[in-house]
Design an enzyme around this catalytic site. Structure first.
Site, PDB file in Angstrom:
ATOM      1  N   CYS A  65      -9.130  -1.701   7.849  1.00  0.00           N
ATOM      2  CA  CYS A  65     -10.280  -2.698   8.509  1.00  0.00           C
ATOM      3  C   CYS A  65     -11.358  -2.017   9.061  1.00  0.00           C
ATOM      4  O   CYS A  65     -12.555  -1.928   8.693  1.00  0.00           O
ATOM      5  CB  CYS A  65      -9.629  -3.687   9.089  1.00  0.00           C
ATOM      6  SG  CYS A  65      -8.683  -4.710   8.072  1.00  0.00           S
TER       7      CYS A  65
HETATM    8  N1  LIG Z   1      -4.037  -4.880   6.220  1.00  0.00           N
HETATM    9  C1  LIG Z   1      -4.743  -5.735   6.757  1.00  0.00           C
HETATM   10  O1  LIG Z   1      -4.202  -5.769   7.925  1.00  0.00           O
HETATM   11  C2  LIG Z   1      -5.927  -6.314   6.317  1.00  0.00           C
HETATM   12  C3  LIG Z   1      -6.351  -7.437   7.195  1.00  0.00           C
HETATM   13  C4  LIG Z   1      -7.321  -8.265   6.549  1.00  0.00           C
HETATM   14  C5  LIG Z   1      -7.848  -7.840   5.373  1.00  0.00           C
HETATM   15  N2  LIG Z   1      -7.532  -6.963   4.636  1.00  0.00           N
HETATM   16  C6  LIG Z   1      -8.083  -6.850   3.415  1.00  0.00           C
HETATM   17  O2  LIG Z   1      -7.451  -7.292   2.360  1.00  0.00           O
HETATM   18  C7  LIG Z   1      -7.341  -6.490   1.246  1.00  0.00           C
HETATM   19  C8  LIG Z   1      -6.045  -6.032   0.865  1.00  0.00           C
HETATM   20  O3  LIG Z   1      -5.716  -5.002   1.742  1.00  0.00           O
HETATM   21  P1  LIG Z   1      -4.039  -4.717   1.990  1.00  0.00           P
HETATM   22  O4  LIG Z   1      -3.970  -4.252   3.261  1.00  0.00           O
HETATM   23  O5  LIG Z   1      -3.314  -5.767   1.737  1.00  0.00           O
HETATM   24  O6  LIG Z   1      -3.942  -3.478   0.930  1.00  0.00           O
HETATM   25  P2  LIG Z   1      -2.868  -2.778   0.223  1.00  0.00           P
HETATM   26  O7  LIG Z   1      -3.079  -1.532  -0.006  1.00  0.00           O
HETATM   27  O8  LIG Z   1      -1.608  -3.035   1.189  1.00  0.00           O
HETATM   28  O9  LIG Z   1      -2.487  -3.733  -0.787  1.00  0.00           O
HETATM   29  C9  LIG Z   1      -3.037  -3.634  -1.982  1.00  0.00           C
HETATM   30  C10 LIG Z   1      -1.947  -3.533  -2.979  1.00  0.00           C
HETATM   31  O10 LIG Z   1      -2.742  -4.116  -4.245  1.00  0.00           O
HETATM   32  C11 LIG Z   1      -2.389  -3.110  -5.428  1.00  0.00           C
HETATM   33  N3  LIG Z   1      -3.321  -3.226  -6.126  1.00  0.00           N
HETATM   34  C12 LIG Z   1      -4.569  -2.326  -6.139  1.00  0.00           C
HETATM   35  N4  LIG Z   1      -5.199  -2.503  -7.300  1.00  0.00           N
HETATM   36  C13 LIG Z   1      -4.906  -3.586  -7.958  1.00  0.00           C
HETATM   37  C14 LIG Z   1      -4.906  -4.346  -9.226  1.00  0.00           C
HETATM   38  N5  LIG Z   1      -6.395  -4.135  -9.776  1.00  0.00           N
HETATM   39  N6  LIG Z   1      -4.458  -5.432  -9.607  1.00  0.00           N
HETATM   40  C15 LIG Z   1      -3.213  -5.407  -8.820  1.00  0.00           C
HETATM   41  N7  LIG Z   1      -2.644  -4.573  -7.582  1.00  0.00           N
HETATM   42  C16 LIG Z   1      -3.566  -3.805  -7.134  1.00  0.00           C
HETATM   43  C17 LIG Z   1      -2.081  -1.820  -4.681  1.00  0.00           C
HETATM   44  O11 LIG Z   1      -1.129  -1.190  -5.195  1.00  0.00           O
HETATM   45  C18 LIG Z   1      -1.246  -2.455  -3.427  1.00  0.00           C
HETATM   46  O12 LIG Z   1       0.003  -2.680  -3.354  1.00  0.00           O
HETATM   47  C19 LIG Z   1      -8.558  -5.622   1.435  1.00  0.00           C
HETATM   48  O13 LIG Z   1      -9.771  -5.824   1.031  1.00  0.00           O
HETATM   49  C20 LIG Z   1      -8.512  -5.213   2.849  1.00  0.00           C
HETATM   50  O14 LIG Z   1      -9.563  -5.042   3.743  1.00  0.00           O
HETATM   51  C21 LIG Z   1      -6.346  -6.155   5.180  1.00  0.00           C
END
Ligand SMILES: NC(=O)c1ccc[n+]([C@@H]2O[C@H](COP(=O)([O-])OP(=O)(O)OC[C@H]3O[C@@H](n4cnc5c(N)ncnc54)[C@H](O)[C@@H]3O)[C@@H](O)[C@H]2O)c1
Length: 426
Positions: free
Chosen positions: A265
């Site tokens: 983030c």
């Molecule tokens: N991790 C956090 O604490 C957090 C907090 C707030 C916001 N976010 C936001 O949430 C979003 C997701 O983050 P995250 O931490 O869950 O990421 P992550 O990498 O843990 O998970 C994303 C998942 O999506 C999969 N993926 C990638 N492309 C894909 C597609 N086209 N179709 C289906 N699956 C796909 C990946 O393999 C992965 O497992 C981001 O925009 C991030 O900035 C994350």
């Protein structure tokens, strides 16, 4: 609960830190949940009841599987959803927003849209993405119109990995829609999932809310990091100053210095906002640029402090065994994406230190191409190092044990406060 007599189907695209907890919670609340994930190894692991997300236990995952939760990488399984939520990564590519995962997730969902269904984007992104980028992809792939035939909205994620007090369930969730009906549909869905929703006027407001939250944190950490560096030069203990300032019951919020920011983030999201601002107005978002610069320079600062502590002991970085406590970017989590331990290890290894890292929270690191080896948490490893660097205050890193066994310490977190030890604090 808004659950009707027939079971509603939720499709969650992306089963990561954000998507998996949502899928688990919805299954608990009686939704039929399809968890789409591009990584086949992740799907296999989920299907086998093995969670790779710290906040989700195997027991929770297995309970969801027993309720019909279906992890899959087969797009055909998306057919028939009532609500689809997109939780895919939004990284930077060469410093610019990379929305390719949102684009492909949109293209994946579009053929399965039906009149009356709802699509929500949760990925962090710049204001305008839902209406300008996602809506046309969904419309082109379905022949349906957003806000007319199906509902579209944005709801930012506030997952704080490792935080036991504030979880998906009890953290208020900002919700939005491209139309009042869309907002109502998105709000109804999240009212099944979380304790409190916070409706806002449109999707751009919801998108910007998330970026404000993260930019606020990023800027304040940068402020306190810069203050820490200067306070030391002025001979003032910044930690005591912060404690004193935090006694003010209004108008001040406590932030603490550290070796840099990490995770998915803070190092990334503010740049989504500055990119959008610059693209639209032609002007730089100076606070974001400054915070990026200051926070990114902290590993260099830590490197300099380590060099000077070793120098006081008549040692060179070259050949010294440097033990970094913590690969994860923050205490209590396994997430080491963008962790400041990585650039620090690079700097140390380029100066020919023997870098070893201890992080019991990150057990299976593929060390290929990484400039360090890993060691277990033990008094012997502390004693074997020329200097021990506290990068993260994981609960297992017992302060008294570090103070007793490490010959020299650089404490980037003030974790050893109150202990007698040889070394220095950030
Ligand atoms: N991790 C956090 O604490 C957090 C907090 C707030 C916001 N976010 C936001 O949430 C979003 C997701 O983050 P995250 O931490 O869950 O990421 P992550 O990498 O843990 O998970 C994303 C998942 O999506 C999969 N993926 C990638 N492309 C894909 C597609 N086209 N179709 C289906 N699956 C796909 C990946 O393999 C992965 O497992 C981001 O925009 C991030 O900035 C994350």
């Amino acid at each position: 609960m808004h659950m009707s007599a027939t079971q509603r189907t939720l499709a969650v695209i992306g089963q990561g830190y954000v998507g998996l907890p949502l899928a688990m919670r919805a299954a608990e609340q009686g939704y039929r949940v399809v968890g789409f994930e591009v990584s086949e190894t992740r799907v296999e692991s989920l299907a086998a009841g093995e969670s790779y997300v710290g906040d989700i236990s195997n027991d929770q995952l297995r309970a969801a599987l027993a309720k019909g939760y279906l992890p899959t990488h087969d797009p055909a399984q998306l057919a028939g959803f009532d609500v689809a939520v997109i939780c895919v990564p939004t990284p930077l590519h060469e410093g610019l927003p990379d929305l390719s995962a949102i684009e492909s997730a949109g293209a994946l969902v579009a053929p399965h849209l039906r009149p009356g269904c709802t699509v929500v984007l949760e990925s962090t992104t710049y204001p305008g993405t839902t209406e300008e980028l996602l809506a046309p992809i969904l419309e082109d792939g379905s022949g349906l119109k957003a806000g007319v035939d199906f509902h579209l909205g944005y709801s930012p994620e506030r997952i704080d990995p490792g935080n036991q007090r504030f979880t998906l369930l009890n953290t208020p969730k900002v919700v939005s829609g491209t139309t009042p009906e869309g907002l109502a549909a998105v709000d109804a869905f999240y009212s099944d999932i979380v304790e409190r929703t916070v409706p806002v006027g449109n999707t751009a407001e919801a998108e910007m809310t998330k970026l404000l939250e993260n930019t606020f944190r990023h800027v304040n950490i940068a402020l306190i990091n810069e203050l820490a560096v200067f306070a030391r030069q002025l001979g003032i203990d910044v930690w005591r100053v912060i404690d004193a300032a935090a006694s003010k019951p209004f108008g001040f919020m406590r932030f603490t210095p550290g070796p840099g920011v990490g995770g998915h983030c803070l190092p990334v999201d503010p740049s989504y906002l500055s990119w959008r601002v610059e693209q639209h107005t032609g002007r730089p978002f100076r606070f974001v640029e400054l915070a990026n610069d200051l926070n990114a320079s902290m590993p260099n600062h830590v490197f300099e402090r380590i060099t000077s502590l070793l120098n006081d002991d008549r040692k060179a970085v070259n050949g010294s065994r440097v033990l970094l406590l913590g690969l994860a970017y923050k205490a209590g989590t396994s997430d080491w994406r963008e962790s400041p331990s990585l650039p620090l290890a690079e700097l140390l290894s380029a100066a020919r230190a023997n870098v070893v890292v201890c992080d019991p929270y990150v057990p299976d690191v593929n060390l290929h191409d990484l400039p360090f080896s890993t060691v277990p948490w033990s008094p012997e490893e502390l004693a074997a190092a020329d200097i021990v660097v506290v990068m993260v205050e994981h609960p297992v890193f017992d302060a008294a044990t570090i103070a007793r066994h490490a010959p020299l310490v650089f404490d980037a977190r003030n974790h050893l406060r109150g202990q007698q030890f040889r070394g220095a604090t950030l």
